[in-house]
Structures are given as structure tokens and as C-alpha cells.
Write a protein that holds these residues in place. Structure first.
Motif, mmCIF file in Angstrom:
data_model
loop_
_atom_site.group_PDB
_atom_site.id
_atom_site.type_symbol
_atom_site.label_atom_id
_atom_site.label_comp_id
_atom_site.label_asym_id
_atom_site.label_seq_id
_atom_site.Cartn_x
_atom_site.Cartn_y
_atom_site.Cartn_z
ATOM 1 N N LYS A 38 7.920 2.078 5.158
ATOM 2 C CA LYS A 38 9.184 2.805 5.083
ATOM 3 C C LYS A 38 9.041 3.992 4.150
ATOM 4 O O LYS A 38 8.144 4.031 3.299
ATOM 5 N N ASN A 39 9.949 4.935 4.309
ATOM 6 C CA ASN A 39 9.996 6.130 3.474
ATOM 7 C C ASN A 39 10.986 5.890 2.333
ATOM 8 O O ASN A 39 12.132 5.509 2.568
ATOM 9 N N TYR A 40 10.543 6.105 1.107
ATOM 10 C CA TYR A 40 11.391 5.875 -0.060
ATOM 11 C C TYR A 40 11.554 7.162 -0.866
ATOM 12 O O TYR A 40 10.636 7.996 -0.918
ATOM 13 N N TRP A 41 12.736 7.260 -1.514
ATOM 14 C CA TRP A 41 13.027 8.389 -2.394
ATOM 15 C C TRP A 41 13.337 7.888 -3.803
ATOM 16 O O TRP A 41 13.937 6.824 -3.981
ATOM 17 N N GLY A 42 12.951 8.682 -4.785
ATOM 18 C CA GLY A 42 13.359 8.423 -6.152
ATOM 19 C C GLY A 42 14.787 8.907 -6.382
ATOM 20 O O GLY A 42 15.399 9.522 -5.501
ATOM 21 N N GLN A 43 15.299 8.651 -7.583
ATOM 22 C CA GLN A 43 16.689 8.979 -7.886
ATOM 23 C C GLN A 43 16.868 10.445 -8.261
ATOM 24 O O GLN A 43 17.999 10.947 -8.305
ATOM 25 N N GLY A 44 15.792 11.127 -8.542
ATOM 26 C CA GLY A 44 15.859 12.535 -8.917
ATOM 27 C C GLY A 44 15.852 12.723 -10.425
ATOM 28 O O GLY A 44 16.415 11.914 -11.168
ATOM 29 N N ARG B 186 0.860 -1.187 0.000
ATOM 30 C CA ARG B 186 0.000 0.000 0.000
ATOM 31 C C ARG B 186 0.899 1.240 0.000
ATOM 32 O O ARG B 186 1.971 1.237 0.575
ATOM 33 N N ILE B 187 0.410 2.305 -0.625
ATOM 34 C CA ILE B 187 1.156 3.561 -0.664
ATOM 35 C C ILE B 187 0.392 4.628 0.094
ATOM 36 O O ILE B 187 -0.783 4.866 -0.182
ATOM 37 N N GLY B 188 1.033 5.266 1.025
ATOM 38 C CA GLY B 188 0.417 6.335 1.794
ATOM 39 C C GLY B 188 0.682 7.678 1.146
ATOM 40 O O GLY B 188 0.604 7.835 -0.069
ATOM 41 N N ILE B 189 1.037 8.640 1.971
ATOM 42 C CA ILE B 189 1.274 9.989 1.460
ATOM 43 C C ILE B 189 2.498 9.989 0.540
ATOM 44 O O ILE B 189 3.479 9.287 0.781
ATOM 45 N N MET B 190 2.399 10.762 -0.540
ATOM 46 C CA MET B 190 3.503 10.917 -1.481
ATOM 47 C C MET B 190 3.752 12.403 -1.699
ATOM 48 O O MET B 190 2.857 13.233 -1.490
ATOM 49 N N GLY B 191 4.959 12.711 -2.134
ATOM 50 C CA GLY B 191 5.269 14.111 -2.356
ATOM 51 C C GLY B 191 6.392 14.314 -3.356
ATOM 52 O O GLY B 191 7.143 13.385 -3.665
ATOM 53 N N TRP B 192 6.438 15.526 -3.882
ATOM 54 C CA TRP B 192 7.539 15.962 -4.740
ATOM 55 C C TRP B 192 8.368 16.988 -3.970
ATOM 56 O O TRP B 192 7.822 17.921 -3.383
ATOM 57 N N TYR B 193 9.675 16.809 -4.005
ATOM 58 C CA TYR B 193 10.617 17.737 -3.407
ATOM 59 C C TYR B 193 11.552 18.222 -4.512
ATOM 60 O O TYR B 193 11.679 17.594 -5.559
ATOM 61 N N SER C 110 2.436 17.736 -1.947
ATOM 62 C CA SER C 110 2.193 16.407 -1.410
ATOM 63 C C SER C 110 0.747 16.013 -1.659
ATOM 64 O O SER C 110 -0.117 16.878 -1.869
ATOM 65 N N ILE C 111 0.502 14.702 -1.616
ATOM 66 C CA ILE C 111 -0.847 14.195 -1.845
ATOM 67 C C ILE C 111 -1.040 12.934 -1.010
ATOM 68 O O ILE C 111 -0.184 12.053 -0.979
ATOM 69 N N THR C 112 -2.178 12.870 -0.309
ATOM 70 C CA THR C 112 -2.477 11.700 0.503
ATOM 71 C C THR C 112 -3.095 10.605 -0.363
ATOM 72 O O THR C 112 -3.432 10.825 -1.531
ATOM 73 N N GLY C 113 -3.262 9.439 0.224
ATOM 74 C CA GLY C 113 -3.881 8.350 -0.502
ATOM 75 C C GLY C 113 -5.307 8.666 -0.921
ATOM 76 O O GLY C 113 -5.783 8.167 -1.941
ATOM 77 N N ASN D 34 8.903 11.167 -3.327
ATOM 78 C CA ASN D 34 9.009 10.551 -2.015
ATOM 79 C C ASN D 34 7.690 9.874 -1.694
ATOM 80 O O ASN D 34 6.623 10.388 -2.057
ATOM 81 N N GLY D 35 7.765 8.734 -1.023
ATOM 82 C CA GLY D 35 6.532 8.053 -0.673
ATOM 83 C C GLY D 35 6.664 7.198 0.571
ATOM 84 O O GLY D 35 7.727 6.622 0.824
ATOM 85 N N ALA D 36 5.588 7.149 1.339
ATOM 86 C CA ALA D 36 5.499 6.250 2.486
ATOM 87 C C ALA D 36 4.855 4.962 1.982
ATOM 88 O O ALA D 36 3.664 4.944 1.673
ATOM 89 N N ILE D 37 5.661 3.921 1.880
ATOM 90 C CA ILE D 37 5.208 2.692 1.218
ATOM 91 C C ILE D 37 5.257 1.514 2.183
ATOM 92 O O ILE D 37 6.283 1.270 2.824
ATOM 93 N N ALA D 38 4.137 0.819 2.239
ATOM 94 C CA ALA D 38 4.055 -0.387 3.048
ATOM 95 C C ALA D 38 4.355 -1.601 2.178
ATOM 96 O O ALA D 38 3.789 -1.754 1.085
ATOM 97 N N THR D 39 5.267 -2.436 2.660
ATOM 98 C CA THR D 39 5.569 -3.682 1.953
ATOM 99 C C THR D 39 4.828 -4.869 2.564
ATOM 100 O O THR D 39 4.838 -5.962 2.013
ATOM 101 N N SER D 40 4.201 -4.620 3.706
ATOM 102 C CA SER D 40 3.329 -5.601 4.340
ATOM 103 C C SER D 40 2.368 -4.834 5.236
ATOM 104 O O SER D 40 2.442 -3.610 5.313
#
Length: 120
Positions: free
Chosen positions: A107-113, A30-37, A50-53, A96-102
Motif C-alpha cells: 500500500k501507499n502511505y503518507w506521513g503527517q507532514g 518491505r519498503i519499496g520506492i519512497m519520496g518527499w513531496y 524519490s529514492i528506490t530500494g 511517501n512510501g510504497a510499503i508491503a505488510t506481507s
């Protein structure tokens, strides 16, 4: 393994538009809040939007009325439509995204830019 993969950056003239995409790949529950920085040379990384689910959005004052954040939960993808671009929007943009793997692990993940350059 979860990754956030960005695309859509480039060089554009002032007043132009670009659309950034950020796709979540891997074992996503599942993906929670996501954002662009963004981070410009010599400056700190700052939140752009940012944008919530559920689709609630928030924008930095500097981009209100010009940028639009959205997401497609089925595609696990977030977008940033950038219009009326200004030279001061030049920066590396990160997703950036708050992503659930279970059901219990988030965990908080970042893209490569991706580089966005606004110049004539």
C-alpha cells in the motif's frame, strides 16, 4: 498498523540547511520506492525527490544540487538533506512510501507532514 513519522522541519534563514527524517513504524515487511513531496499554500503538492530500494534517486529541477535524498533500509528511515534553502522552498513536506505488510500486500502511505519555513 504502518505509519510514516516525519521530523526535522522548522524555521531557517535563507541559505541555511535542514535535515528531514521519515521513519516507518509498525508491521513493515518491505519498503519499496519512497519520496518527499511538498505543498506550499495555494499550490498543488509536488514531488521533490524519490529514492528506490536500491538507492536510485530522482530530483525536481528546482532542488537539484541543493537537496539530497537518502535512506537507511535497516532503520526503515528516509532522509532529505536540504542545503542553500530559499524562501520558495517554504512548504509542508510530506514523506511517501510504497510499503508491503506481507509478501502480497503493498500500500501507499503518507506521513503527517512537517512545516519548513525559509525566512529572514
Amino acid at each position: 498498523q504502518v505509519q510514516l513519522v516525519e521530523s526535522g522541519g522548522g524555521l531557517v534563514q535563507p541559505g541555511g540547511s535542514l535535515r528531514l527524517s521519515c521513519a516507518a513504524t509498525g508491521s513493515v515487511f518491505r519498503i519499496g520506492i519512497m519520496g518527499w513531496y511538498r505543498q506550499a499554500p495555494g499550490k498543488q503538492r509536488e514531488l521533490v525527490a524519490s529514492i528506490t530500494g536500491g538507492g536510485n534517486t530522482n530530483y525536481a529541477d528546482s532542488v537539484k544540487g541543493r537537496f539530497t535524498i537518502s535512506r537507511d533500509n535497516a532503520k526503515r528511515t528516509m532522509y532529505l538533506q536540504m542545503n542553500s534553502l530559499k524562501p520558495e522552498d517554504t512548504a509542508v513536506y510530506y514523506c511517501n512510501g510504497a510499503i508491503a505488510t506481507s509478501i502480497t500486500v503493498v500500500k501507499n502511505y503518507w506521513g503527517q507532514g512537517t512545516q519548513v519555513t525559509v525566512s529572514s
